[in-house]
Design an enzyme around this catalytic site. Structure first.
Site, mmCIF file in Angstrom:
data_model
loop_
_atom_site.group_PDB
_atom_site.id
_atom_site.type_symbol
_atom_site.label_atom_id
_atom_site.label_comp_id
_atom_site.label_asym_id
_atom_site.label_seq_id
_atom_site.Cartn_x
_atom_site.Cartn_y
_atom_site.Cartn_z
ATOM 1 N N GLU A 106 -9.132 -13.205 -17.634
ATOM 2 C CA GLU A 106 -9.361 -14.628 -17.410
ATOM 3 C C GLU A 106 -8.501 -15.160 -16.268
ATOM 4 O O GLU A 106 -7.372 -14.711 -16.062
ATOM 5 C CB GLU A 106 -8.994 -15.430 -18.663
ATOM 6 C CG GLU A 106 -9.869 -15.172 -19.850
ATOM 7 C CD GLU A 106 -9.394 -15.955 -21.068
ATOM 8 O OE1 GLU A 106 -10.030 -15.819 -22.117
ATOM 9 O OE2 GLU A 106 -8.383 -16.685 -20.971
ATOM 10 N N CYS A 130 2.585 -12.484 -29.808
ATOM 11 C CA CYS A 130 2.883 -13.862 -30.228
ATOM 12 C C CYS A 130 1.826 -14.316 -31.231
ATOM 13 O O CYS A 130 0.626 -14.163 -30.998
ATOM 14 C CB CYS A 130 2.906 -14.798 -29.026
ATOM 15 S SG CYS A 130 4.174 -14.374 -27.807
ATOM 16 N N GLU A 177 1.998 -10.070 -20.285
ATOM 17 C CA GLU A 177 3.414 -10.337 -20.032
ATOM 18 C C GLU A 177 3.744 -9.839 -18.624
ATOM 19 O O GLU A 177 3.789 -8.631 -18.382
ATOM 20 C CB GLU A 177 4.268 -9.631 -21.085
ATOM 21 C CG GLU A 177 5.747 -9.504 -20.766
ATOM 22 C CD GLU A 177 6.412 -10.815 -20.383
ATOM 23 O OE1 GLU A 177 6.904 -10.912 -19.247
ATOM 24 O OE2 GLU A 177 6.422 -11.735 -21.224
ATOM 25 N N SER A 208 6.181 -16.746 -15.545
ATOM 26 C CA SER A 208 6.675 -17.012 -16.896
ATOM 27 C C SER A 208 6.780 -15.711 -17.676
ATOM 28 O O SER A 208 5.935 -14.828 -17.548
ATOM 29 C CB SER A 208 5.719 -17.975 -17.618
ATOM 30 O OG SER A 208 6.122 -18.185 -18.953
ATOM 31 N N LEU A 232 9.768 -20.220 -24.746
ATOM 32 C CA LEU A 232 10.817 -20.301 -25.763
ATOM 33 C C LEU A 232 10.226 -20.596 -27.136
ATOM 34 O O LEU A 232 10.395 -19.838 -28.082
ATOM 35 C CB LEU A 232 11.831 -21.375 -25.371
ATOM 36 C CG LEU A 232 13.063 -21.507 -26.256
ATOM 37 C CD1 LEU A 232 13.887 -20.221 -26.251
ATOM 38 C CD2 LEU A 232 13.909 -22.694 -25.801
ATOM 39 N N HIS A 233 9.603 -21.763 -27.281
ATOM 40 C CA HIS A 233 8.805 -22.149 -28.443
ATOM 41 C C HIS A 233 9.568 -22.319 -29.753
ATOM 42 O O HIS A 233 8.947 -22.561 -30.789
ATOM 43 C CB HIS A 233 7.651 -21.163 -28.674
ATOM 44 C CG HIS A 233 6.751 -21.006 -27.493
ATOM 45 N ND1 HIS A 233 6.164 -22.081 -26.854
ATOM 46 C CD2 HIS A 233 6.349 -19.900 -26.805
ATOM 47 C CE1 HIS A 233 5.436 -21.651 -25.843
ATOM 48 N NE2 HIS A 233 5.542 -20.337 -25.781
ATOM 49 N N CYS A 350 -5.300 -19.690 -23.662
ATOM 50 C CA CYS A 350 -5.139 -18.412 -22.972
ATOM 51 C C CYS A 350 -5.716 -17.277 -23.812
ATOM 52 O O CYS A 350 -5.337 -17.087 -24.967
ATOM 53 C CB CYS A 350 -3.654 -18.163 -22.691
ATOM 54 S SG CYS A 350 -3.349 -16.674 -21.737
#
EC number: 2.1.1.192
Length: 363
Positions: A106, A130, A177, A208, A232-233, A350
């Site tokens: 994508e 994640c 990643e 990122s 971070l989240h 995403c």
């Protein structure tokens, strides 16, 4: 015909006809020299690739027929084919590109007041896992070559050429990643930043990472002026480990030490991406804890109201609670903004479009 210098060619590249977009200007100069051609032709090739954006080597009309044949024998231009294109009411465009081996990736074009930004993918799938992200569904298939990342930007730029618009910024926040594909990512950065390449300014490029600590140190040592962000989240180890399994390998205190090294080494501030998940990390006490974690750190926090992903269980934080979270951080002196939401009416999250297409294929 002389081969490319193997010390310069990154190991991730396919051995058969790689995309010419994978190579930096100096690498093409070396290949030309090794094949009895003048190295200045490299700048002409870059002009055809990135300014004129031709679709075949035959279109490079100021090169000799012999050189064009050499290029066509050794390289391909691009292996990306547009499989799906979605356009949102707000102008956001999402592309699903098919690769030479049938995998799909994508790319997203986001329109802002300050220009057009492209979000690129660096891997087919993702291994990070994640628990809120559609990108990890199906796991990691392979890394992308630099040329496959560059070609995403070129493809979007070609779409913008129809309306005389330009890609003004690039964010490496798509599927995968980036630091798991470090060498190809670096080559991509150098190519799109080069004044004879796409000529996108370093401060208009953002990369990122989820927090692969050794690569943060390595990236800092590159001394690039690229904007740097960390997903971070969470304000603490417990919540981050729940949301991001990578935190079990690369723990939050060690991550913050790497952040400080990056800031000290480069003199640049860092951005933290903080997705807000209802009932998980979005309370005022979490904001206070986050402010404690970031105290004294030269940074900016980007609050992200999460997109709904059907395969995941997380819910959106109510709007008033988002503002309360922001207000708390501001009261503690944290530089913070709320990300503007785009692409609501298309598969904006995403990995969501890719996951949807994969489901359709298996029905």
């Amino acid at each position: 015909m002389a081969e490319l210098n193997k010390t310069k060619v990154r190991k991730e590249l396919r051995t058969e006809r790689p995309s010419i977009y994978s190579f930096e200007l100096d690498e093409i100069k070396q290949w030309l020299t090794d094949n009895g051609e003048k190295p200045f032709r490299a700048a002409q090739i870059f002009e055809w690739l990135y300014e004129k954006r031709v679709s075949s080597f035959e279109d490079m009309t100021n090169l000799s027929k012999d050189l064009r044949e050499k290029l066509n024998t050794r390289f391909v231009l691009t292996t990306l084919k547009t499989a799906v294109k979605q356009t949102s009411q707000d102008g956001t465009m999402k592309f699903l590109f098919e690769l030479h081996d049938g995998y799909t990736i994508e790319t997203v074009l986001m329109r802002h007041e300050y220009g057009n930004s492209v979000c690129v993918t660096t891997q087919v799938g993702c291994r990070i896992g994640c628990t809120f992200c559609a990108s990890t569904l199906g796991g990691l298939k392979r890394n992308l070559e630099a040329g496959e990342i560059v070609a995403q930007v070129v493809k979007v730029q070609k779409a913008l050429d129809e309306t005389d618009e330009r890609v003004s910024s690039v964010v490496i926040m798509g599927i995968g990643e980036p630091f798991d594909n470090f060498n190809e990512m670096l080559a991509f950065l150098k190519i799109i930043n080069h004044d004879k390449g796409l000529n996108i300014g370093a401060r208009h490029i953002t990369v990122s990472t989820s927090g692969i600590i050794p690569k943060i140190y390595e990236f800092a040592d590159q001394q690039m002026q690229i904007n740097f962000a960390i997903s971070l989240h969470a304000p603490n180890t417990e919540i981050r480990s729940r949301l991001m399994p990578i935190n079990r390998a690369y723990k939050l205190p060690d991550l913050m030490e790497a952040v400080k090294y990056y800031i000290n080494k480069t003199g640049r501030r860092i951005s933290f991406e903080y997705g807000l998940f209802g009932g998980v990390n979005d309370q005022v006490e979490h904001a206070e804890e986050l402010a404690d974690l970031l105290e004294g750190v030269k940074c900016h926090v980007n609050l992200i109201p999460v997109n709904y992903v059907p395969e995941r269980d997380y819910v959106r934080t109510p709007r008033d609670q988002i503002f309360a979270f922001e207000k708390t951080l501001k009261s503690r002196g944290v530089n913070v903004t709320i990300r503007r939401e785009q692409g609501h009416d298309i598969d904006a999250a995403c990995g969501q479009l890719r996951a949807k297409e994969r489901q359709d294929e298996t029905r």
